[in-house]
Motif scaffolding. Structure first.
Motif, PDB file in Angstrom:
ATOM      1  N   ASP A   1     -13.611   3.345   2.382  1.00  0.00           N
ATOM      2  CA  ASP A   1     -12.794   3.888   3.463  1.00  0.00           C
ATOM      3  C   ASP A   1     -11.344   3.423   3.360  1.00  0.00           C
ATOM      4  OD1 ASP A   1     -15.137   5.061   4.317  1.00  0.00           O
ATOM      5  OD2 ASP A   1     -15.382   3.753   6.066  1.00  0.00           O
ATOM      6  N   ARG A   2     -11.127   2.156   2.991  1.00  0.00           N
ATOM      7  CA  ARG A   2      -9.760   1.653   2.846  1.00  0.00           C
ATOM      8  C   ARG A   2      -9.034   2.381   1.730  1.00  0.00           C
ATOM      9  NH1 ARG A   2      -5.670  -0.968   1.200  1.00  0.00           N
ATOM     10  NH2 ARG A   2      -6.314  -1.188  -0.937  1.00  0.00           N
TER      11      ARG A   2
ATOM     12  N   LEU B   1      -4.996   9.027   0.883  1.00  0.00           N
ATOM     13  CA  LEU B   1      -4.709  10.250   1.649  1.00  0.00           C
ATOM     14  C   LEU B   1      -3.612  10.058   2.701  1.00  0.00           C
ATOM     15  CD1 LEU B   1      -8.370  11.521   2.166  1.00  0.00           C
ATOM     16  CD2 LEU B   1      -6.717  12.200   0.391  1.00  0.00           C
ATOM     17  N   SER B   2      -2.978   8.897   2.734  1.00  0.00           N
ATOM     18  CA  SER B   2      -2.037   8.555   3.810  1.00  0.00           C
ATOM     19  C   SER B   2      -0.775   9.407   3.864  1.00  0.00           C
ATOM     20  CB  SER B   2      -1.648   7.071   3.713  1.00  0.00           C
ATOM     21  OG  SER B   2      -0.914   6.826   2.518  1.00  0.00           O
TER      22      SER B   2
ATOM     23  N   ASP C   1       0.818  -1.217   0.000  1.00  0.00           N
ATOM     24  CA  ASP C   1       0.000   0.000   0.000  1.00  0.00           C
ATOM     25  C   ASP C   1       0.853   1.269   0.000  1.00  0.00           C
ATOM     26  OD1 ASP C   1      -2.381  -1.490   0.109  1.00  0.00           O
ATOM     27  OD2 ASP C   1      -2.503  -1.371   2.290  1.00  0.00           O
TER      28      ASP C   1
ATOM     29  N   ARG D   1      -9.750   5.340   0.428  1.00  0.00           N
ATOM     30  CA  ARG D   1      -9.562   6.740   0.831  1.00  0.00           C
ATOM     31  C   ARG D   1      -8.393   6.880   1.801  1.00  0.00           C
ATOM     32  NH1 ARG D   1     -14.115   8.157   4.117  1.00  0.00           N
ATOM     33  NH2 ARG D   1     -12.804   7.152   5.681  1.00  0.00           N
ATOM     34  N   ASP D   2      -8.334   6.001   2.798  1.00  0.00           N
ATOM     35  CA  ASP D   2      -7.271   6.094   3.794  1.00  0.00           C
ATOM     36  C   ASP D   2      -5.891   5.914   3.170  1.00  0.00           C
ATOM     37  OD1 ASP D   2      -9.292   6.497   5.637  1.00  0.00           O
ATOM     38  OD2 ASP D   2      -9.105   4.513   6.562  1.00  0.00           O
ATOM     39  N   VAL D   3      -5.770   4.983   2.235  1.00  0.00           N
ATOM     40  CA  VAL D   3      -4.488   4.753   1.571  1.00  0.00           C
ATOM     41  C   VAL D   3      -4.119   5.957   0.700  1.00  0.00           C
ATOM     42  CG1 VAL D   3      -3.309   3.358  -0.183  1.00  0.00           C
ATOM     43  CG2 VAL D   3      -4.595   2.233   1.631  1.00  0.00           C
TER      44      VAL D   3
END
Length: 169
Positions: free
Chosen positions: A148-149, A155-156, A22, A151-153
């Motif tokens: 959500d997964r 924007l990480s 990721d 998006r989180d990756v």
């Protein structure tokens, strides 16, 4: 060469990164810094980097004032298995990068990204089609965890602070 040939906007597509990871790897980070720092005169040589190869979505980030998409993921893939031989549903998750460029305010200046977006997607193996995750959510699909997964990756590495938004969400 593209800039010298008269290109207003130069987009570089790179096949890079570590499969199934990721986070961007050290080579991606180093190459992104190097490419985005390269200039000819007062303009950067590269205006946008779009990456592929990892099979999974990776972060978007602004580096030296230039947007870098480390990995968009695989848009169209069948049943995906990772290096351990296990089914990995992340291989059917992807993003579409949408960057709007506007002409410079003065001749010879850089074209600027005035809108930076990503669209989370999922390849539906059974239907054989790509699904816009947010559009499917709006129609009642239970894809919150997938959205959500992704998006989180994406924007990480802090892209939201530089203006990246998720389209339709």
């Amino acid at each position: 060469a593209a800039r010298k040939a008269g290109a207003d906007v130069v987009v570089v597509s790179l096949h890079w990164g570590t499969e199934w990871q990721d986070a961007p790897d050290d080579l991606q980070l180093s190459l992104a810094r190097s490419l985005t720092a390269s200039k000819s005169g007062n303009r950067p040589d590269v205006d946008l980097i779009l990456g592929t190869h990892a099979h999974v979505p990776q972060a978007y980030e602004k580096v030296n004032g230039t947007w870098v998409v480390y990995g968009m993921g695989d848009q169209i893939a069948g049943e995906m298995t990772n290096h351990d031989g296990a089914h990995d549903p992340r291989g059917n998750q992807s993003t579409v990068a949408r960057f709007t460029f506007s002409p410079p305010s003065r001749p010879g200046a850089r074209w600027e990204v005035t809108r930076a977006e990503f669209v989370p997607q999922l390849y539906d193996i059974d239907a054989g089609r790509v699904v816009d995750v947010n559009a499917a959510l709006a129609q009642g699909a239970e894809l919150h965890a997938v959205r959500d997964r992704i998006r989180d990756v994406v924007l990480s590495r802090g892209a939201a602070k530089d203006g990246l938004v998720m389209a339709g969400g």
